[in-house]
Design a protein around this motif. Structure first.
Motif, PDB file in Angstrom:
ATOM      1  N   PHE A 115      31.844  49.429  51.027  1.00  0.00           N
ATOM      2  CA  PHE A 115      33.021  48.697  50.533  1.00  0.00           C
ATOM      3  C   PHE A 115      34.211  49.632  50.353  1.00  0.00           C
ATOM      4  CE2 PHE A 115      35.411  45.506  48.524  1.00  0.00           C
ATOM      5  CZ  PHE A 115      36.001  46.034  47.397  1.00  0.00           C
ATOM      6  N   GLU A 116      33.952  50.863  49.936  1.00  0.00           N
ATOM      7  CA  GLU A 116      35.038  51.827  49.757  1.00  0.00           C
ATOM      8  C   GLU A 116      35.730  52.123  51.079  1.00  0.00           C
ATOM      9  OE1 GLU A 116      33.464  55.215  47.883  1.00  0.00           O
ATOM     10  OE2 GLU A 116      33.003  54.240  45.993  1.00  0.00           O
ATOM     11  N   GLU A 117      34.926  52.246  52.157  1.00  0.00           N
ATOM     12  CA  GLU A 117      35.516  52.539  53.469  1.00  0.00           C
ATOM     13  C   GLU A 117      36.397  51.381  53.926  1.00  0.00           C
ATOM     14  OE1 GLU A 117      34.006  53.712  58.008  1.00  0.00           O
ATOM     15  OE2 GLU A 117      32.568  53.399  56.366  1.00  0.00           O
ATOM     16  N   VAL A 118      35.920  50.159  53.737  1.00  0.00           N
ATOM     17  CA  VAL A 118      36.727  48.994  54.115  1.00  0.00           C
ATOM     18  C   VAL A 118      37.988  48.929  53.264  1.00  0.00           C
ATOM     19  CG1 VAL A 118      36.745  46.478  54.202  1.00  0.00           C
ATOM     20  CG2 VAL A 118      34.681  47.725  54.882  1.00  0.00           C
ATOM     21  N   LEU A 119      37.876  49.268  51.988  1.00  0.00           N
ATOM     22  CA  LEU A 119      39.040  49.218  51.097  1.00  0.00           C
ATOM     23  C   LEU A 119      40.063  50.265  51.480  1.00  0.00           C
ATOM     24  CD1 LEU A 119      40.097  47.661  48.663  1.00  0.00           C
ATOM     25  CD2 LEU A 119      39.046  49.371  47.172  1.00  0.00           C
ATOM     26  N   ARG A 120      39.622  51.461  51.951  1.00  0.00           N
ATOM     27  CA  ARG A 120      40.569  52.503  52.378  1.00  0.00           C
ATOM     28  C   ARG A 120      41.340  52.040  53.611  1.00  0.00           C
ATOM     29  NH1 ARG A 120      36.052  56.025  51.551  1.00  0.00           N
ATOM     30  NH2 ARG A 120      36.247  57.171  49.583  1.00  0.00           N
ATOM     31  N   GLU A 121      40.670  51.387  54.523  1.00  0.00           N
ATOM     32  CA  GLU A 121      41.358  50.907  55.717  1.00  0.00           C
ATOM     33  C   GLU A 121      42.428  49.879  55.355  1.00  0.00           C
ATOM     34  OE1 GLU A 121      37.450  51.324  58.683  1.00  0.00           O
ATOM     35  OE2 GLU A 121      38.362  49.359  58.247  1.00  0.00           O
ATOM     36  N   VAL A 122      42.104  49.017  54.434  1.00  0.00           N
ATOM     37  CA  VAL A 122      43.078  48.004  54.025  1.00  0.00           C
ATOM     38  C   VAL A 122      44.247  48.653  53.306  1.00  0.00           C
ATOM     39  CG1 VAL A 122      43.425  45.973  52.574  1.00  0.00           C
ATOM     40  CG2 VAL A 122      41.340  46.196  53.928  1.00  0.00           C
TER      41      VAL A 122
ATOM     42  N   LYS B 204      52.323  36.364  39.069  1.00  0.00           N
ATOM     43  CA  LYS B 204      51.271  36.984  38.270  1.00  0.00           C
ATOM     44  C   LYS B 204      50.009  36.142  38.244  1.00  0.00           C
ATOM     45  CE  LYS B 204      50.366  38.852  33.668  1.00  0.00           C
ATOM     46  NZ  LYS B 204      50.918  39.074  32.314  1.00  0.00           N
ATOM     47  N   THR B 205      50.185  34.834  38.107  1.00  0.00           N
ATOM     48  CA  THR B 205      49.017  33.949  37.988  1.00  0.00           C
ATOM     49  C   THR B 205      48.324  33.749  39.338  1.00  0.00           C
ATOM     50  OG1 THR B 205      50.112  32.811  36.167  1.00  0.00           O
ATOM     51  CG2 THR B 205      48.242  31.704  37.185  1.00  0.00           C
ATOM     52  N   VAL B 206      49.101  33.297  40.330  1.00  0.00           N
ATOM     53  CA  VAL B 206      48.511  33.009  41.633  1.00  0.00           C
ATOM     54  C   VAL B 206      48.156  34.290  42.368  1.00  0.00           C
ATOM     55  CG1 VAL B 206      48.901  31.856  43.857  1.00  0.00           C
ATOM     56  CG2 VAL B 206      49.770  30.859  41.742  1.00  0.00           C
ATOM     57  N   GLY B 207      49.012  35.338  42.196  1.00  0.00           N
ATOM     58  CA  GLY B 207      48.715  36.599  42.869  1.00  0.00           C
ATOM     59  C   GLY B 207      47.417  37.210  42.384  1.00  0.00           C
ATOM     60  N   GLY B 208      47.150  37.113  41.081  1.00  0.00           N
ATOM     61  CA  GLY B 208      45.883  37.637  40.575  1.00  0.00           C
ATOM     62  C   GLY B 208      44.699  36.881  41.130  1.00  0.00           C
ATOM     63  N   SER B 209      44.843  35.563  41.231  1.00  0.00           N
ATOM     64  CA  SER B 209      43.756  34.759  41.787  1.00  0.00           C
ATOM     65  C   SER B 209      43.534  35.076  43.262  1.00  0.00           C
ATOM     66  CB  SER B 209      44.065  33.278  41.600  1.00  0.00           C
ATOM     67  OG  SER B 209      43.076  32.474  42.183  1.00  0.00           O
ATOM     68  N   VAL B 210      44.629  35.246  44.001  1.00  0.00           N
ATOM     69  CA  VAL B 210      44.523  35.573  45.423  1.00  0.00           C
ATOM     70  C   VAL B 210      43.894  36.939  45.617  1.00  0.00           C
ATOM     71  CG1 VAL B 210      45.869  36.022  47.514  1.00  0.00           C
ATOM     72  CG2 VAL B 210      46.417  34.061  46.081  1.00  0.00           C
ATOM     73  N   THR B 211      44.277  37.890  44.746  1.00  0.00           N
ATOM     74  CA  THR B 211      43.704  39.234  44.858  1.00  0.00           C
ATOM     75  C   THR B 211      42.204  39.210  44.628  1.00  0.00           C
ATOM     76  OG1 THR B 211      45.788  40.167  44.098  1.00  0.00           O
ATOM     77  CG2 THR B 211      43.859  41.576  43.977  1.00  0.00           C
ATOM     78  N   ASP B 212      41.763  38.488  43.612  1.00  0.00           N
ATOM     79  CA  ASP B 212      40.322  38.407  43.366  1.00  0.00           C
ATOM     80  C   ASP B 212      39.593  37.774  44.549  1.00  0.00           C
ATOM     81  OD1 ASP B 212      40.833  37.567  39.855  1.00  0.00           O
ATOM     82  OD2 ASP B 212      40.806  39.496  40.892  1.00  0.00           O
ATOM     83  N   THR B 213      40.182  36.737  45.134  1.00  0.00           N
ATOM     84  CA  THR B 213      39.559  36.082  46.294  1.00  0.00           C
ATOM     85  C   THR B 213      39.505  37.027  47.495  1.00  0.00           C
ATOM     86  OG1 THR B 213      40.416  33.951  45.511  1.00  0.00           O
ATOM     87  CG2 THR B 213      39.683  34.071  47.797  1.00  0.00           C
ATOM     88  N   TYR B 214      40.612  37.775  47.650  1.00  0.00           N
ATOM     89  CA  TYR B 214      40.671  38.705  48.778  1.00  0.00           C
ATOM     90  C   TYR B 214      39.649  39.822  48.632  1.00  0.00           C
ATOM     91  CZ  TYR B 214      42.664  41.850  52.274  1.00  0.00           C
ATOM     92  OH  TYR B 214      42.849  42.669  53.351  1.00  0.00           O
ATOM     93  N   LEU B 215      39.478  40.352  47.406  1.00  0.00           N
ATOM     94  CA  LEU B 215      38.484  41.399  47.212  1.00  0.00           C
ATOM     95  C   LEU B 215      37.071  40.865  47.433  1.00  0.00           C
ATOM     96  CD1 LEU B 215      39.923  43.197  44.044  1.00  0.00           C
ATOM     97  CD2 LEU B 215      39.931  44.014  46.409  1.00  0.00           C
ATOM     98  N   THR B 216      36.843  39.629  47.032  1.00  0.00           N
ATOM     99  CA  THR B 216      35.526  39.034  47.286  1.00  0.00           C
ATOM    100  C   THR B 216      35.255  38.923  48.779  1.00  0.00           C
ATOM    101  OG1 THR B 216      35.714  37.787  45.217  1.00  0.00           O
ATOM    102  CG2 THR B 216      34.070  37.043  46.794  1.00  0.00           C
ATOM    103  N   GLU B 217      36.277  38.515  49.538  1.00  0.00           N
ATOM    104  CA  GLU B 217      36.107  38.415  50.985  1.00  0.00           C
ATOM    105  C   GLU B 217      35.897  39.782  51.623  1.00  0.00           C
ATOM    106  OE1 GLU B 217      38.924  34.427  51.568  1.00  0.00           O
ATOM    107  OE2 GLU B 217      39.517  36.382  52.402  1.00  0.00           O
ATOM    108  N   LEU B 218      36.571  40.823  51.070  1.00  0.00           N
ATOM    109  CA  LEU B 218      36.359  42.170  51.605  1.00  0.00           C
ATOM    110  C   LEU B 218      34.936  42.649  51.342  1.00  0.00           C
ATOM    111  CD1 LEU B 218      39.709  44.026  50.747  1.00  0.00           C
ATOM    112  CD2 LEU B 218      38.936  43.197  52.979  1.00  0.00           C
TER     113      LEU B 218
END
Length: 540
Positions: free
Chosen positions: A123-130, A98-112
């Motif tokens: 950004f929506e198009e890139v998010l749909r592909e992912v 929960k702790t590290v996964g949330g941090s990783v998710t935020d970092t990953y969304l920033t990179e996207l």
């Protein structure tokens, strides 16, 4: 959670414990964890900036211990010595994910977002592909898990902080049998599906619960009844006057749980003839306000607000009336003035305090309560009434102690009187001695009188000289029995002014007014006595 990677902790084999006190009491929870398996090491989080500061990570030598604890986690373990101390045991896998996964998710969304900005895509198009790649990955995982549906043991799963464990930490299974061996492996919480919630059985249970709750509420309100009111004069015993009845109605009108129909029914049930005859022409379809308006015109006070305010200002404390009873009368008079518009409701407390200070004659009580200092912070009627009752009780207790003290003193005087009574046993002997003394004195007086008469006869002039009788020239030294024996003396108590006792034996309250009146009366009697005797002395 960087310390986990630095220390090389095996996350599937570890749990994290919070709520530690740093004392010997913490050994209870570690003894409990040792029952699940062998503990290889324990690590305390010393990083003050971490959210897990002072928590303890317990690492087992095998992941079987964590699998055995997983169905009950997170688990609140109460201390045996102090039930108020509870330790929270959670799987490190869940906390770390929960702790590290949330941090990783935020970092990953920033990179996207950065990738979308650099590529020129939305950004929506890139998010749909992912997300489509995530769905493909999930499908492959499900396909890989489908060939083995008949395994007796399922892989260890994270329960993800089941809320029912935290809400009810002292469940019978966990408290009565804290031994982890008694827990079932891989026990899953039962979750109702959408189909279960809309099933006819569930709907029937919900409807029955709502109906029973409504009936219970209606039955509770049906027992509330208004006092009877008829408007007769004189008022019969079980009935109340209009002002009391109206205050009860106003209280009922503020009850939002009652419908207008129930309020109307309760008002009609409380009215008797002739009050019921007054509202009968309105019919059953009239509103509650119409009924109250008509009853107010028929039985309410007809004085306007100014007259009621004048009556309130002229309400003073009666002789012998307690201050609390006087405050009650003021409250009733003020309520009438407020209802008729004579007093602003916002000035209610100020007017009540002001008139109580004007009309209460007990200056000692006013000084003790310091009501003059309460004008900036006005007390309500209830607060002022409580202050008065406390002060009255204090005075009453003090008076009771004083009466007991004086009654004990009187008992000593009674015992003294008893001693005097016992000395009267020799009364006959004392009386005989007194009589003998009096006889001797009378004999001496007779002899002296005879000597005086004999001396007068020797000094009598010749027969041609007339002499006045002895009664015409009384001896100036003989006392005059027509005059009062002494000057008037006080006959009253200097404390309360009552007759028949003195200050030492007084049990009454001080009454300066009566004492002053008795003192003036004594002064007048003395002046009369002085004039009479001064005039007699001048004539003689």
């Amino acid at each position: 959670m960087d310390f986990i990677a630095k220390l090389g902790i095996k996350i599937p084999n570890a749990v994290i414990v919070s709520g530690l006190t740093g004392s010997e009491k913490d050994d209870d929870v570690f003894d409990y964890l040792r029952q699940c398996g062998t503990i290889s090491r324990t690590l305390t989080v010393d990083d003050s900036s971490s959210a897990f500061y002072q928590n303890c990570v317990v690492e087992f030598s095998s992941d079987l211990a964590v699998q055995e604890l997983t169905p009950a986690l997170p688990y609140l373990y109460p201390s045996a010595e102090n039930p108020d101390v509870k330790y929270c045991v959670r799987a490190l896998t869940d906390v770390y994910t929960k702790t590290v996964g949330g941090s990783v998710t935020d970092t990953y969304l920033t990179e996207l977002k950065t990738l979308a900005k650099l590529s020129g895509k939305d950004f929506e198009e890139v998010l749909r592909e992912v997300m489509s790649k995530f769905e493909e990955s999930m499908g492959s995982v499900e396909a890989a898990a489908s060939p083995c549906p008949n395994n007796d043991t399922e892989p260890t799963q994270s329960v993800g902080f089941p809320p029912h464990h935290l809400d009810n930490p002292h469940s019978p299974k966990l408290v009565q049998s804290p031994n982890p061996s008694s827990l079932k492996l891989n026990q899953k919480p039962h979750i109702l599906s959408q189909t279960d919630l809309v099933s006819p059985e569930v709907q029937r249970i919900v409807v029955e619960h709502v109906v029973k709750t409504t009936e219970k509420t209606s039955n509770g309100h049906s027992t509330l009844r208004l006092r009877a009111f008829s408007g007769r004069n004189p008022r019969p015993y079980p009935e109340v006057d209009y002002e009391t009845w109206r205050s009860h109605v106003d209280l009922m009108m503020g009850d939002t749980s009652l419908s207008n129909l129930e309020k109307t029914r309760k008002i009609l049930e409380s009215l008797l003839t002739p009050a019921s005859d007054v509202i009968r022409p309105l019919g059953p379809d009239a509103s509650v306000d119409d009924y109250l308006r008509l009853l107010e015109s028929a039985f309410g006070t007809v004085e306007d607000g100014e007259e009621l305010l004048v009556r309130f200002m002229n309400t003073l404390q009666d002789p012998g009336e307690k201050p609390s009873a006087y405050l009650h009368r003021l409250q009733v008079a003020l309520s009438l003035a407020v209802r008729r518009g004579g007093v602003d409701p916002r000035e209610r407390d100020r007017q009540l305090l002001k008139q109580f200070q004007r009309g209460c004659w007990d200056d000692n009580l006013l000084t003790e309560l310091q009501l003059e200092l309460k004008k900036n912070n006005l007390p309500t009627f209830a607060e002022l009434l409580l202050l008065l009752r406390i002060a009255e009780n204090r005075q009453e207790v003090k008076s009771t102690r004083m009466r007991k003290h004086f009654s004990a003193t009187k008992q000593k005087a009674a015992s003294h009187e008893q001693t005097v009574t016992e000395t009267k046993m020799d009364f006959s002997e004392t009386t005989s001695n007194t009589l003998s003394d009096l006889k001797k004195q009378v004999a001496d007086l007779k002899s002296q009188l005879a000597a005086v008469m004999k001396q007068k006869k020797q000094t009598v002039p010749k027969k041609n000289q007339t002499t006045k009788p002895d009664h015409a020239n009384p001896e100036p030294n003989l006392p005059s029995h027509s005059r009062p024996s002494s000057r008037p003396k006080p006959w009253y108590c200097f404390r309360c002014g009552e007759d028949g006792h003195i200050v030492a034996n007084c049990e009454s309250e001080p009454n300066p007014a009566l004492v002053e009146a008795k003192r003036k009366e004594l002064k007048a009697k003395r002046q009369i006595w002085d004039r009479q005797h001064n005039g007699s002395a001048s004539l003689n």
